[in-house]
Design an enzyme around this catalytic site. Structure first.
Site, PDB file in Angstrom:
ATOM      1  N   LYS A 102      12.835   3.009 -52.366  1.00 32.22           N
ATOM      2  CA  LYS A 102      11.597   2.078 -51.819  1.00 32.22           C
ATOM      3  C   LYS A 102      10.264   2.327 -53.378  1.00 32.22           C
ATOM      4  O   LYS A 102       9.591   1.218 -52.997  1.00 32.22           O
ATOM      5  CB  LYS A 102      11.105   2.680 -50.773  1.00 32.22           C
ATOM      6  CG  LYS A 102      10.381   1.642 -49.316  1.00 32.22           C
ATOM      7  CD  LYS A 102      10.289   0.901 -49.050  1.00 32.22           C
ATOM      8  CE  LYS A 102       9.593  -0.025 -48.978  1.00 32.22           C
ATOM      9  NZ  LYS A 102       8.898   0.208 -47.477  1.00 32.22           N
ATOM     10  N   SER A 103       9.425   2.852 -53.841  1.00 35.65           N
ATOM     11  CA  SER A 103       9.283   3.122 -55.154  1.00 35.65           C
ATOM     12  C   SER A 103       9.612   2.286 -55.767  1.00 35.65           C
ATOM     13  O   SER A 103       8.645   0.853 -55.736  1.00 35.65           O
ATOM     14  CB  SER A 103       8.609   4.461 -55.765  1.00 35.65           C
ATOM     15  OG  SER A 103       8.449   4.870 -54.382  1.00 35.65           O
TER      16      SER A 103
END
EC number: 1.1.1.60
Length: 296
Positions: free
Chosen positions: A172-173
């Site tokens: 997700k980062s």
């Protein structure tokens, strides 16, 4: 059928709850806002008195809070999920937090009888409300298989990205570093078009049908040219937080992130100037500098 729960009934959590109920799951929910609890009850959900109350009445619980400290308190606190769920219960961590924080939560649960799926999501407010989220799930195969019906109720695509806590948050980062960069480039291009005297409709049509066209840029441009800077379900504080997480990960791994760093500064300016705005409000800051606005 599995009993479901949702902690955090804001823009994203309310969408999770809505689609769980729609798909026939008995759903308990908790939020600090009485208004949100009332809206949840109107959907057919069971309003819980506390996190522990949700834990006692759910087999699988989504945690959709804002940050890592909140996630730790909800999951690991004395009145939290881990201490009050039935053995074999599963926590699905859909909040976006630091990978290190997800790993810490997993370590605290290690050897316990409560399962954890590290599962941040993408799709924003429309995806949550429409049940079309993309999930980045990290969990063991048996736990994922058991929870799959509850996950499919709120998503369109489930990517299994690993088995260990933190692996979902890491993916997700990386994603948010890209999305934030696309957003910021779109804001700048919109301000450039405004200063040059190009109509917003023209820019939207051209960008949408070009190689640069994507859901991220289209959504941003549509809101910019219609001057919708608040209440669209994409609060600037969320992307600001997500970019902070991405850059923190990059710093720890010594990865240069020039574009994402620039995006961070644009979002920081937007959040400082318009703290109640949505992502696209960053464009207003640039427009104020150049003295022109992009309208449809």
């Amino acid at each position: 059928m599995l009993r479901a729960g949702v902690i955090g009934l804001g823009d994203m959590g309310s969408g999770l709850a809505k689609n769980l109920i729609k798909n026939g799951f008995e759903t308990s929910g908790f939020d600090l806002s009485e208004e949100r609890l009332a809206a949840f009850t109107a959907l057919g959900g069971r309003a819980a008195r506390s996190v522990a109350d949700v834990a006692a009445n759910a087999d699988v619980v989504y945690v959709m809070v804002m940050n890592g400290n909140q996630a730790k308190a909800v999951i690991l606190g004395d009145d939290g999920l881990a201490a009050n769920m039935t053995d074999g219960g599963t926590i699905i961590l859909t909040a976006t937090i630091k990978p290190s924080e997800a790993r810490q939560i997993g370590e605290e649960l290690n050897g316990g009888l409560i399962n954890l799926i590290d599962c941040p999501v993408s799709g924003g407010f429309p995806g949550a409300q429409g049940g079309t989220l993309t999930m980045m799930a990290a969990g063991t195969p048996d736990v994922l298989e058991k929870a799959r019906p509850v996950m499919e109720a709120v998503s369109q695509t489930i990517h299994v990205v690993g088995e260990r806590p933190g692996e979902g948050q890491t993916v997700k980062s990386c994603l948010q570093s890209l999305i934030g960069s696309i957003f910021s480039a779109t804001f700048e291009a919109a301000a450039l078009a405004a200063k040059a005297g190009v109509a917003g409709e023209v820019i939207y049509n051209v960008f949408s049908t070009s190689g640069a066209g994507c859901g991220v840029s289209r959504t941003a441009l549509e809101n910019i040219i219609d001057r919708k800077f608040e209440g669209t379900g994409s609060h600037i504080a969320t992307m600001h937080k997500d970019l902070t997480i991405a850059l923190d990960l990059a710093q720890g791994l010594e990865v240069p992130m020039q574009t994402a760093s620039t995006a961070m500064q644009i979002f920081h300016a937007g959040k400082s100037r318009y703290p109640n705005g949505d992502n696209w409000v960053c464009t207003r800051v640039i427009e104020e500098i150049v003295g022109a606005e992009l309208h449809r």
